[in-house]
Design an enzyme around this catalytic site. Structure first.
Site, short mmCIF file in Angstrom:
data_model
loop_
_atom_site.label_atom_id
_atom_site.label_comp_id
_atom_site.label_asym_id
_atom_site.label_seq_id
_atom_site.Cartn_x
_atom_site.Cartn_y
_atom_site.Cartn_z
N HIS A 25 4.23 1.65 11.35
CA HIS A 25 3.12 1.23 12.52
C HIS A 25 3.00 2.44 13.41
CE1 HIS A 25 4.99 -2.72 11.11
NE2 HIS A 25 3.40 -2.92 10.89
N HIS B 167 -0.23 -5.99 18.41
CA HIS B 167 0.26 -5.42 16.90
C HIS B 167 0.98 -3.94 17.46
CE1 HIS B 167 0.50 -3.79 13.14
NE2 HIS B 167 0.31 -5.32 12.71
N CYS C 243 -7.93 1.75 6.20
CA CYS C 243 -7.36 2.46 5.08
C CYS C 243 -7.98 1.93 3.81
CB CYS C 243 -5.90 2.31 5.01
SG CYS C 243 -4.97 1.18 4.29
N CYS D 279 0.96 -1.18 0.02
CA CYS D 279 0.03 0.13 0.17
C CYS D 279 0.96 1.11 0.00
CB CYS D 279 -1.02 0.19 1.25
SG CYS D 279 -0.10 0.05 3.00
N ASN E 278 -1.59 -7.42 7.90
CA ASN E 278 -2.60 -7.21 6.81
C ASN E 278 -2.47 -8.61 6.07
OD1 ASN E 278 -3.86 -5.65 5.00
ND2 ASN E 278 -2.16 -4.26 4.38
N GLU F 268 0.93 -1.44 15.69
CA GLU F 268 0.26 -0.25 15.31
C GLU F 268 -0.91 0.22 16.46
OE1 GLU F 268 -3.40 0.90 12.33
OE2 GLU F 268 -1.93 -0.47 11.42
N THR G 66 -5.67 0.12 11.07
CA THR G 66 -5.97 0.47 9.63
C THR G 66 -5.99 -0.86 8.83
OG1 THR G 66 -3.62 0.52 9.48
CG2 THR G 66 -4.72 2.60 9.65
#
Length: 238
Positions: A72, A122, A188, A12, A218, A124, A160
């Site tokens: 992140h 995680h 996102c 991305c 992801n 993030e 995200t």
């Protein structure tokens, strides 16, 4: 045998940006470090290490030079610590993650109960919660959402890369847990596009192969949504 590639795939914008920023620092005379792996892809991390951009686990491991904040994101204390050490900071936090961090902070500033949808461990999600003073309730599943007590006001921020399908299910539960629900859908666009493409393809083929880091939330999510529609799916890394 016919092999088909999903319409939307690959890194991305946020990841491409972070990797490009890290590669740029390799051109400098001084040593560069990423605080944690720049992205959850061991092959890319190794490639950067070969170019002299080394991943470390803490600022204590960096004697001097340049530190790259990974896609992140990190909590506000890290910026202060890096400044105190005299390190040059390159902030490669994904802009979508930055927005999630600021949305989480705004929920707490408005004295609302903060719920973060995402993986508890995680980086993030950890960074988002740190910007909210670690006051968020982290929810990974419908089961987690069910046990949240009723509150007057609730704000929701989302990892995200969270599954948009699981998001919809959990929001349905949280709507019954408060009088006033404010939702920041911080999944996102690229994540949604890739998940939609993966699901559409998984419905039409006999076997799905998802390629990406085994430690990538992801990529794991892409494999998960393919399996959810009943398609045999393999997650491979190399």
């Amino acid at each position: 045998m016919e092999i088909r590639i999903a319409e939307n795939c690959g890194f991305c914008y946020g990841v491409k940006r972070a990797v490009a920023m890290a590669q740029k620092t390799a051109e400098n005379d001084f040593t560069s470090y990423t605080l944690g792996p720049i992205i959850h892809n061991p092959q890319v991390v190794q490639s950067l290490a070969d170019d002299g951009v080394r991943a470390v686990n803490s600022l204590e491991e960096i004697p001097d030079g340049q530190v790259i904040i990974r896609s992140h994101g990190v909590g506000p204390a890290i910026y202060k610590e890096a400044e105190d050490k005299g390190l040059d900071v390159v902030d490669a936090t994904c802009p979508h993650v930055k927005k999630a961090q600021q949305d989480a902070k705004s929920v707490v500033d408005d004295n609302m109960t903060l719920v973060i949808l995402g993986e508890k461990k995680h980086p993030e999600v950890i960074s988002i919660n740190l910007w909210a003073g670690n006051k968020g309730i982290i929810v990974e599943s419908e089961k987690d959402a069910e046990i949240i007590p009723f509150v007057e006001n609730m704000g929701v921020v989302v990892q995200t890369t969270f599954s948009q399908f699981k998001f919809q299910s959990i929001i349905g539960i949280l709507e019954k847990k408060t009088k006033n629900l404010k939702v920041f859908k911080t999944i996102c666009t690229a994540t949604q596009e890739r998940q939609n493409s993966a699901v559409e393809l998984a419905k039409e083929v006999n076997l799905m192969i998802v390629i990406g880091g085994k430690n990538s939330g992801n990529t794991n999510r892409l494999a998960e949504v393919c399996r959810d529609v009943g398609c045999t799916t393999y997650h491979i890394e190399t």
